[in-house]
Every structure is written in C-alpha cells, then in structure tokens.
Design a protein around this motif. Structure first.
Motif, PDB file in Angstrom:
ATOM      1  N   LEU A   1       0.863  -1.176   0.000  1.00 54.15           N
ATOM      2  CA  LEU A   1       0.000   0.000   0.000  1.00 54.15           C
ATOM      3  C   LEU A   1       0.902   1.229   0.000  1.00 54.15           C
ATOM      4  O   LEU A   1       1.711   1.414   0.906  1.00 54.15           O
ATOM      5  N   ILE A   2       0.774   2.041  -1.034  1.00 60.61           N
ATOM      6  CA  ILE A   2       1.555   3.267  -1.150  1.00 60.61           C
ATOM      7  C   ILE A   2       0.625   4.437  -0.872  1.00 60.61           C
ATOM      8  O   ILE A   2      -0.415   4.587  -1.529  1.00 60.61           O
ATOM      9  N   GLY A   3       0.976   5.237   0.110  1.00 55.43           N
ATOM     10  CA  GLY A   3       0.128   6.364   0.477  1.00 55.43           C
ATOM     11  C   GLY A   3       0.921   7.408   1.221  1.00 55.43           C
ATOM     12  O   GLY A   3       2.141   7.502   1.085  1.00 55.43           O
ATOM     13  N   LYS A   4       0.202   8.192   2.019  1.00 54.36           N
ATOM     14  CA  LYS A   4       0.857   9.204   2.845  1.00 54.36           C
ATOM     15  C   LYS A   4       0.004   9.451   4.074  1.00 54.36           C
ATOM     16  O   LYS A   4      -1.206   9.213   4.069  1.00 54.36           O
ATOM     17  N   PRO A   5       0.616   9.949   5.143  1.00 53.07           N
ATOM     18  CA  PRO A   5      -0.131  10.253   6.358  1.00 53.07           C
ATOM     19  C   PRO A   5      -1.185  11.334   6.092  1.00 53.07           C
ATOM     20  O   PRO A   5      -0.981  12.234   5.271  1.00 53.07           O
ATOM     21  N   GLY A   6      -2.320  11.208   6.772  1.00 51.99           N
ATOM     22  CA  GLY A   6      -3.369  12.203   6.660  1.00 51.99           C
ATOM     23  C   GLY A   6      -4.269  12.044   5.450  1.00 51.99           C
ATOM     24  O   GLY A   6      -5.123  12.889   5.190  1.00 51.99           O
TER      25      GLY A   6
ATOM     26  N   HIS B   1      -7.307  10.312   3.814  1.00 51.32           N
ATOM     27  CA  HIS B   1      -8.447   9.484   4.219  1.00 51.32           C
ATOM     28  C   HIS B   1      -8.666   8.306   3.282  1.00 51.32           C
ATOM     29  O   HIS B   1      -9.090   7.231   3.715  1.00 51.32           O
ATOM     30  N   LEU B   2      -8.383   8.466   1.999  1.00 51.41           N
ATOM     31  CA  LEU B   2      -8.503   7.329   1.088  1.00 51.41           C
ATOM     32  C   LEU B   2      -7.473   6.257   1.412  1.00 51.41           C
ATOM     33  O   LEU B   2      -7.743   5.061   1.278  1.00 51.41           O
ATOM     34  N   CYS B   3      -6.295   6.686   1.868  1.00 47.10           N
ATOM     35  CA  CYS B   3      -5.256   5.731   2.274  1.00 47.10           C
ATOM     36  C   CYS B   3      -5.706   4.950   3.504  1.00 47.10           C
ATOM     37  O   CYS B   3      -5.478   3.737   3.598  1.00 47.10           O
ATOM     38  N   ASP B   4      -6.355   5.633   4.430  1.00 46.24           N
ATOM     39  CA  ASP B   4      -6.880   4.961   5.622  1.00 46.24           C
ATOM     40  C   ASP B   4      -7.926   3.923   5.234  1.00 46.24           C
ATOM     41  O   ASP B   4      -7.927   2.805   5.749  1.00 46.24           O
ATOM     42  N   ASP B   5      -8.827   4.290   4.310  1.00 46.35           N
ATOM     43  CA  ASP B   5      -9.850   3.341   3.839  1.00 46.35           C
ATOM     44  C   ASP B   5      -9.198   2.140   3.158  1.00 46.35           C
ATOM     45  O   ASP B   5      -9.572   0.996   3.390  1.00 46.35           O
ATOM     46  N   ALA B   6      -8.208   2.420   2.305  1.00 48.65           N
ATOM     47  CA  ALA B   6      -7.515   1.338   1.597  1.00 48.65           C
ATOM     48  C   ALA B   6      -6.799   0.419   2.570  1.00 48.65           C
ATOM     49  O   ALA B   6      -6.803  -0.804   2.398  1.00 48.65           O
ATOM     50  N   ARG B   7      -6.181   0.984   3.602  1.00 49.86           N
ATOM     51  CA  ARG B   7      -5.465   0.196   4.605  1.00 49.86           C
ATOM     52  C   ARG B   7      -6.398  -0.819   5.263  1.00 49.86           C
ATOM     53  O   ARG B   7      -6.038  -1.981   5.467  1.00 49.86           O
TER      54      ARG B   7
ATOM     55  N   ARG C   1      -9.376   3.926  -5.001  1.00 52.41           N
ATOM     56  CA  ARG C   1     -10.292   3.083  -4.224  1.00 52.41           C
ATOM     57  C   ARG C   1      -9.921   1.618  -4.446  1.00 52.41           C
ATOM     58  O   ARG C   1      -9.640   1.211  -5.568  1.00 52.41           O
ATOM     59  N   VAL C   2      -9.966   0.853  -3.374  1.00 55.06           N
ATOM     60  CA  VAL C   2      -9.601  -0.558  -3.452  1.00 55.06           C
ATOM     61  C   VAL C   2     -10.864  -1.400  -3.360  1.00 55.06           C
ATOM     62  O   VAL C   2     -11.632  -1.266  -2.409  1.00 55.06           O
ATOM     63  N   ASP C   3     -11.064  -2.255  -4.335  1.00 56.77           N
ATOM     64  CA  ASP C   3     -12.201  -3.164  -4.358  1.00 56.77           C
ATOM     65  C   ASP C   3     -11.768  -4.463  -3.686  1.00 56.77           C
ATOM     66  O   ASP C   3     -10.900  -5.176  -4.209  1.00 56.77           O
ATOM     67  N   PRO C   4     -12.365  -4.797  -2.523  1.00 51.60           N
ATOM     68  CA  PRO C   4     -11.927  -6.003  -1.809  1.00 51.60           C
ATOM     69  C   PRO C   4     -12.143  -7.290  -2.597  1.00 51.60           C
ATOM     70  O   PRO C   4     -11.330  -8.207  -2.523  1.00 51.60           O
ATOM     71  N   VAL C   5     -13.204  -7.370  -3.365  1.00 51.47           N
ATOM     72  CA  VAL C   5     -13.475  -8.578  -4.151  1.00 51.47           C
ATOM     73  C   VAL C   5     -12.400  -8.745  -5.224  1.00 51.47           C
ATOM     74  O   VAL C   5     -11.855  -9.828  -5.424  1.00 51.47           O
ATOM     75  N   ARG C   6     -12.076  -7.668  -5.897  1.00 52.22           N
ATOM     76  CA  ARG C   6     -11.053  -7.706  -6.945  1.00 52.22           C
ATOM     77  C   ARG C   6      -9.672  -8.036  -6.359  1.00 52.22           C
ATOM     78  O   ARG C   6      -8.922  -8.819  -6.932  1.00 52.22           O
TER      79      ARG C   6
END
Length: 87
Positions: A15-20, A22-28, A75-80
C-alpha cells in the motif's frame, strides 16, 4: 497434523500512500482485512519518504501493488483484490 497453507501465502500487497490521507486509511482497512483472510503479506510505503514513489504515484494515492505490479489506485475493491491474490 499440518496446517493447510493460506491461498495467498508468499504473495505481498504493498500500500503506497501518505499520512493524513483518508482514502489511504480506507484502503489500509481493506488491504489489511483481505490479506488477513488470504495469508498475503502487507507492506506500506510513504510517498513522502521516497522521491521515486512520489514522482510515480503522487496523483494516484493510495496505490496498491500485488507482488510489485500495480493493482489499484484511489479506491480498493476487496473482491477484486481477493481474486487477484487467490486466483
């Protein structure tokens, strides 16, 4: 008695993201849950700590890689993701 190997053991989700972010938090949350189910390893990388990652992905974060290949962004699709890990 042997424990059966998890279907995605040996696979790595990055997972590539950055602090703060919100989409990164959801993806995590999604990445962590799917990897826990499938046995895949999880690693996180901060684009603010790596100039090359920043150059490549700053407009797409969060970015999810599966075994080093880009799988998803924003956005990360859990099924995919699950399908990519277990076939």
């Amino acid at each position: 008695m042997e424990t059966p190997e998890a279907p995605a053991a040996g696979r790595t989700v990055t997972l590539i993201g950055k602090p703060g972010c919100h989409l990164c938090d959801d993806a995590r949350e999604i990445v962590t849950a799917v990897c826990a189910e499938t046995g895949a390893a999880v690693e996180e990388k901060d684009i603010e700590q790596d100039a090359e990652l920043y150059r490549r992905y700053w407009e797409q974060i969060p970015v999810v890689l599966v075994d080093g290949a880009q799988h998803d962004f924003w956005r990360v699709d859990p099924v995919r993701l699950r399908r990519a890990l277990v076939g």
